[in-house]
Design a protein around this motif. Structure first.
Motif, PDB file in Angstrom:
ATOM      1  N   ASP A 180       7.026 -14.849  -5.316  1.00 26.48           N
ATOM      2  CA  ASP A 180       8.152 -14.451  -6.164  1.00 26.48           C
ATOM      3  C   ASP A 180       7.740 -13.212  -6.962  1.00 26.48           C
ATOM      4  O   ASP A 180       6.836 -13.271  -7.798  1.00 26.48           O
ATOM      5  CB  ASP A 180       8.503 -15.619  -7.101  1.00 26.48           C
ATOM      6  N   LYS A 181       8.424 -12.090  -6.683  1.00 29.05           N
ATOM      7  CA  LYS A 181       8.018 -10.823  -7.299  1.00 29.05           C
ATOM      8  C   LYS A 181       8.277 -10.788  -8.802  1.00 29.05           C
ATOM      9  O   LYS A 181       7.584 -10.056  -9.525  1.00 29.05           O
ATOM     10  CB  LYS A 181       8.733  -9.656  -6.607  1.00 29.05           C
ATOM     11  N   LEU A 182       9.252 -11.564  -9.290  1.00 33.13           N
ATOM     12  CA  LEU A 182       9.481 -11.606 -10.740  1.00 33.13           C
ATOM     13  C   LEU A 182       8.353 -12.357 -11.442  1.00 33.13           C
ATOM     14  O   LEU A 182       7.858 -11.926 -12.492  1.00 33.13           O
ATOM     15  CB  LEU A 182      10.819 -12.297 -11.052  1.00 33.13           C
ATOM     16  N   VAL A 205      15.829  -1.889  -6.696  1.00 34.40           N
ATOM     17  CA  VAL A 205      16.227  -3.291  -6.897  1.00 34.40           C
ATOM     18  C   VAL A 205      15.616  -4.120  -5.776  1.00 34.40           C
ATOM     19  O   VAL A 205      15.610  -3.703  -4.609  1.00 34.40           O
ATOM     20  CB  VAL A 205      17.766  -3.425  -6.895  1.00 34.40           C
ATOM     21  N   LYS A 206      15.075  -5.294  -6.145  1.00 34.92           N
ATOM     22  CA  LYS A 206      14.427  -6.147  -5.147  1.00 34.92           C
ATOM     23  C   LYS A 206      14.894  -7.577  -5.317  1.00 34.92           C
ATOM     24  O   LYS A 206      15.028  -8.073  -6.432  1.00 34.92           O
ATOM     25  CB  LYS A 206      12.898  -6.106  -5.315  1.00 34.92           C
ATOM     26  N   THR A 207      15.094  -8.246  -4.187  1.00 31.27           N
ATOM     27  CA  THR A 207      15.279  -9.701  -4.243  1.00 31.27           C
ATOM     28  C   THR A 207      13.877 -10.281  -4.448  1.00 31.27           C
ATOM     29  O   THR A 207      12.942  -9.919  -3.726  1.00 31.27           O
ATOM     30  CB  THR A 207      15.914 -10.228  -2.945  1.00 31.27           C
ATOM     31  N   ASP A 217       8.766  -6.201   5.000  1.00 34.66           N
ATOM     32  CA  ASP A 217       9.031  -4.956   5.726  1.00 34.66           C
ATOM     33  C   ASP A 217      10.228  -4.196   5.141  1.00 34.66           C
ATOM     34  O   ASP A 217      11.054  -3.649   5.887  1.00 34.66           O
ATOM     35  CB  ASP A 217       9.268  -5.234   7.219  1.00 34.66           C
ATOM     36  N   GLY A 218      10.338  -4.180   3.824  1.00 30.82           N
ATOM     37  CA  GLY A 218      11.375  -3.378   3.179  1.00 30.82           C
ATOM     38  C   GLY A 218      12.743  -4.050   3.109  1.00 30.82           C
ATOM     39  O   GLY A 218      13.666  -3.521   2.485  1.00 30.82           O
ATOM     40  N   LYS A 219      12.876  -5.242   3.758  1.00 29.80           N
ATOM     41  CA  LYS A 219      14.145  -5.963   3.625  1.00 29.80           C
ATOM     42  C   LYS A 219      14.142  -6.591   2.238  1.00 29.80           C
ATOM     43  O   LYS A 219      13.155  -7.160   1.816  1.00 29.80           O
ATOM     44  CB  LYS A 219      14.280  -7.036   4.710  1.00 29.80           C
ATOM     45  N   ARG A 245       1.149   8.805  -2.604  1.00 34.67           N
ATOM     46  CA  ARG A 245       0.855   8.025  -1.396  1.00 34.67           C
ATOM     47  C   ARG A 245       0.730   6.548  -1.786  1.00 34.67           C
ATOM     48  O   ARG A 245       0.641   6.212  -2.959  1.00 34.67           O
ATOM     49  CB  ARG A 245      -0.426   8.503  -0.700  1.00 34.67           C
ATOM     50  N   GLU A 246       0.723   5.709  -0.737  1.00 33.87           N
ATOM     51  CA  GLU A 246       0.543   4.285  -0.962  1.00 33.87           C
ATOM     52  C   GLU A 246      -0.857   3.891  -0.493  1.00 33.87           C
ATOM     53  O   GLU A 246      -1.381   4.422   0.495  1.00 33.87           O
ATOM     54  CB  GLU A 246       1.622   3.485  -0.219  1.00 33.87           C
ATOM     55  N   LEU A 247      -1.449   2.985  -1.234  1.00 31.26           N
ATOM     56  CA  LEU A 247      -2.812   2.521  -0.970  1.00 31.26           C
ATOM     57  C   LEU A 247      -2.795   0.999  -0.873  1.00 31.26           C
ATOM     58  O   LEU A 247      -1.824   0.354  -1.292  1.00 31.26           O
ATOM     59  CB  LEU A 247      -3.749   2.926  -2.119  1.00 31.26           C
ATOM     60  N   ASN A 303       2.177  -2.467  -6.513  1.00 32.26           N
ATOM     61  CA  ASN A 303       3.489  -2.747  -5.925  1.00 32.26           C
ATOM     62  C   ASN A 303       3.640  -4.242  -5.681  1.00 32.26           C
ATOM     63  O   ASN A 303       4.435  -4.903  -6.332  1.00 32.26           O
ATOM     64  CB  ASN A 303       3.689  -1.944  -4.636  1.00 32.26           C
ATOM     65  N   GLU A 304       2.862  -4.781  -4.749  1.00 29.56           N
ATOM     66  CA  GLU A 304       2.980  -6.227  -4.530  1.00 29.56           C
ATOM     67  C   GLU A 304       1.694  -6.811  -3.967  1.00 29.56           C
ATOM     68  O   GLU A 304       0.754  -6.091  -3.660  1.00 29.56           O
ATOM     69  CB  GLU A 304       4.190  -6.564  -3.655  1.00 29.56           C
ATOM     70  N   LEU A 305       1.701  -8.129  -3.820  1.00 37.62           N
ATOM     71  CA  LEU A 305       0.497  -8.867  -3.430  1.00 37.62           C
ATOM     72  C   LEU A 305       0.740  -9.674  -2.161  1.00 37.62           C
ATOM     73  O   LEU A 305       1.841 -10.166  -1.937  1.00 37.62           O
ATOM     74  CB  LEU A 305       0.110  -9.878  -4.532  1.00 37.62           C
TER      75      LEU A 305
HETATM   76  P1  ADP Z   1       8.377  -5.657   1.034  1.00 35.27           P
HETATM   77  O1  ADP Z   1       8.118  -6.930   0.282  1.00 35.27           O
HETATM   78  O2  ADP Z   1       9.592  -5.715   1.900  1.00 35.27           O
HETATM   79  O3  ADP Z   1       7.166  -5.107   1.725  1.00 35.27           O
HETATM   80  P2  ADP Z   1       7.937  -3.739  -1.093  1.00 35.27           P
HETATM   81  O4  ADP Z   1       8.177  -4.218  -2.475  1.00 35.27           O
HETATM   82  O5  ADP Z   1       6.537  -3.590  -0.632  1.00 35.27           O
HETATM   83  O6  ADP Z   1       8.787  -4.618  -0.085  1.00 35.27           O
HETATM   84  O7  ADP Z   1       8.664  -2.344  -0.899  1.00 35.27           O
HETATM   85  C1  ADP Z   1       8.756  -1.695   0.367  1.00 35.27           C
HETATM   86  C2  ADP Z   1       8.566  -0.202   0.205  1.00 35.27           C
HETATM   87  O8  ADP Z   1       9.543   0.346  -0.688  1.00 35.27           O
HETATM   88  C3  ADP Z   1       7.233   0.162  -0.442  1.00 35.27           C
HETATM   89  O9  ADP Z   1       6.194   0.212   0.509  1.00 35.27           O
HETATM   90  C4  ADP Z   1       7.541   1.533  -1.032  1.00 35.27           C
HETATM   91  O10 ADP Z   1       7.497   2.534  -0.035  1.00 35.27           O
HETATM   92  C5  ADP Z   1       8.983   1.363  -1.499  1.00 35.27           C
HETATM   93  N1  ADP Z   1       9.009   0.938  -2.916  1.00 35.27           N
HETATM   94  C6  ADP Z   1       8.943  -0.343  -3.370  1.00 35.27           C
HETATM   95  N2  ADP Z   1       8.965  -0.383  -4.720  1.00 35.27           N
HETATM   96  C7  ADP Z   1       9.049   0.895  -5.146  1.00 35.27           C
HETATM   97  C8  ADP Z   1       9.096   1.533  -6.440  1.00 35.27           C
HETATM   98  N3  ADP Z   1       9.112   0.816  -7.582  1.00 35.27           N
HETATM   99  N4  ADP Z   1       9.167   2.889  -6.468  1.00 35.27           N
HETATM  100  C9  ADP Z   1       9.167   3.620  -5.332  1.00 35.27           C
HETATM  101  N5  ADP Z   1       9.125   3.092  -4.098  1.00 35.27           N
HETATM  102  C10 ADP Z   1       9.059   1.751  -3.980  1.00 35.27           C
END
Ligand code: ADP
Length: 374
Positions: free
Chosen positions: A99-101, A139-141, A147-149, A183-185, A262-264
């Motif tokens: 849960d991202k929240l 905005v994120k669920t 994969d971005g869904k 970039r993303e790491l 970003n996420e885990l």
């Molecule tokens: P998923 O759980 O589907 O992988 P993410 O939260 O990783 O979703 O987001 C997918 C992509 O969206 C990330 O890899 C990044 O490229 C973009 N993204 C996500 N959050 C942000 C943010 N706060 N600002 C800019 N880009 C974001």
């Protein structure tokens, strides 16, 4: 007695644990979602991971339980723990990958750097956040995205109205500032139940259409400070959340060299596939060592550079097998991994790893091998 490791979920991550399990002398058992899954070779049961009875039936013959994905519901996980089953990672840790929240709130408490964020329940709350962040946001669920869904860049609350309308009374959406990253790491660490941690080098991940396309390991042109900060974040999260097994921390690098989480993911992760061939201990072996409470292996790279390119199912002519054979013939230095999945456009069906002394050469070779599938 041979230690029996049960993996819930039969996708490619479970599949890629099979070979290292054999090498480590572990008995790997998989609860697959259906017949013909990627990890079919080790599947000892087919069942629904949301069904406590099915999961209980599977775990009665294993010593430790781990996962191919993070979707097993908390009540199922907590029932297993109450039954006395060893679950790694445990539900207290896994909730932050589910849960991202919940994750954002906890990382905030731990003082981990992350984008500005808020939980929003209606258009007014969302618009107020956007107004305070140059009129835009992401905005994120909170649950179930991949994969971005479940991720949407918006420039007005109306652009998320459908998601707001679908919220139940006790639910909220996550909104984050739109990070202008360079970039993303990704930083991976492994943690054993007793607390031993081993860190991998931070890598660069390249996404296309929200899907990981390539990984460069280690991250090119990373300063010593960046490497240290990324590793510190990985260690702090693994310790702070009590993670056991592999942890992947997806990161944004900003133009002023800040790093934001970003996420885990608490399992082997696409950003770590390079390590199968490019590190002394690959992530699948490392995950098994950690969850089986064995000493962790050296995570150092075997070569100066490793490159991973994902193979996505596409419109290519000919069968997948023919393409694998052609890629192997023309690129003998490429390690080609196949997931045993039917190709569908955009679906990950395999990946290519290439390691070497020269980054450009490795990128060229890995892309050329993967291009057989385009
Ligand atoms: P998923 O759980 O589907 O992988 P993410 O939260 O990783 O979703 O987001 C997918 C992509 O969206 C990330 O890899 C990044 O490229 C973009 N993204 C996500 N959050 C942000 C943010 N706060 N600002 C800019 N880009 C974001």
């Amino acid at each position: 007695m041979t230690l029996r490791v049960g993996v819930i979920g039969g996708g490619q991550l479970a599949r890629m644990m099979i070979a290292p399990a054999v090498e480590l002398g572990l008995d790997l058992r998989v609860l697959a979602e259906g017949e013909g899954m990627s990890a079919q070779l080790a599947a000892t049961a087919v069942g629904d991971y949301r069904d406590l009875d099915a999961v209980r039936d599977f775990v009665k013959d294993v010593d430790v339980v781990t996962f191919d994905h993070e979707h097993v519901p908390q009540d199922v996980l907590r029932a297993l723990v109450a039954d006395g089953v060893a679950v790694h990672p445990g539900p207290d840790a896994l909730q932050y990958a589910q849960d991202k929240l919940v994750m954002r709130a906890r990382l905030g408490e731990l003082g981990i750097p992350q984008p500005d964020w808020a939980a929003v329940r209606d258009a007014g709350e969302l618009q107020a956040f956007l107004d305070a962040h140059d009129g835009r946001g992401v905005v994120k669920t909170p649950r179930g995205g991949y994969d971005g869904k479940g991720v949407r860049v918006v420039r007005g609350a109306g652009e998320a109205q459908d998601w707001l309308d679908a919220l139940a009374d006790d639910q909220a959406l996550l909104v984050e500032e739109l990070v202008g990253f360079v970039r993303e790491l990704a930083q991976q660490v492994a943690r054993r139940p007793g607390g031993q941690i081993v860190a991998y080098p931070v890598v660069e991940t390249v996404q296309r259409d929200g899907v990981c396309a390539e990984v460069l390991a280690p991250a090119p042109a990373a300063s010593e400070r960046l490497v240290r900060v990324a590793e510190g974040i990985g260690r702090a999260i693994a310790e702070g959340l009590g993670v056991t097994g592999m942890l992947a921390v997806e990161l944004f690098e900003t133009d002023d060299e800040r790093i934001l989480v970003n996420e885990l993911a608490m399992r082997p992760h696409n950003s770590g596939h390079w390590s199968q061939d490019g590190a002394i201990t690959g992530q699948f072996e490392q995950h098994l060592r950690a969850v089986a409470d064995l000493p962790l292996g050296d995570a150092s790279p075997r070569a100066p550079w490793s490159v991973m390119v994902n193979i996505l199912g596409g419109p290519a002519e000919g069968t997948l097998d023919e393409r694998f054979a052609a890629a192997m013939m023309e690129h003998p230095s490429a390690k080609i991994h196949t997931y045993g999945k039917a190709p569908r456009p955009g679906r990950k069906v395999g990946h290519v790893n290439v390691s070497g002394d020269d980054l450009d050469d490795a990128v060229y070779e890995a892309r050329a091998a993967a291009a057989h599938f385009a």
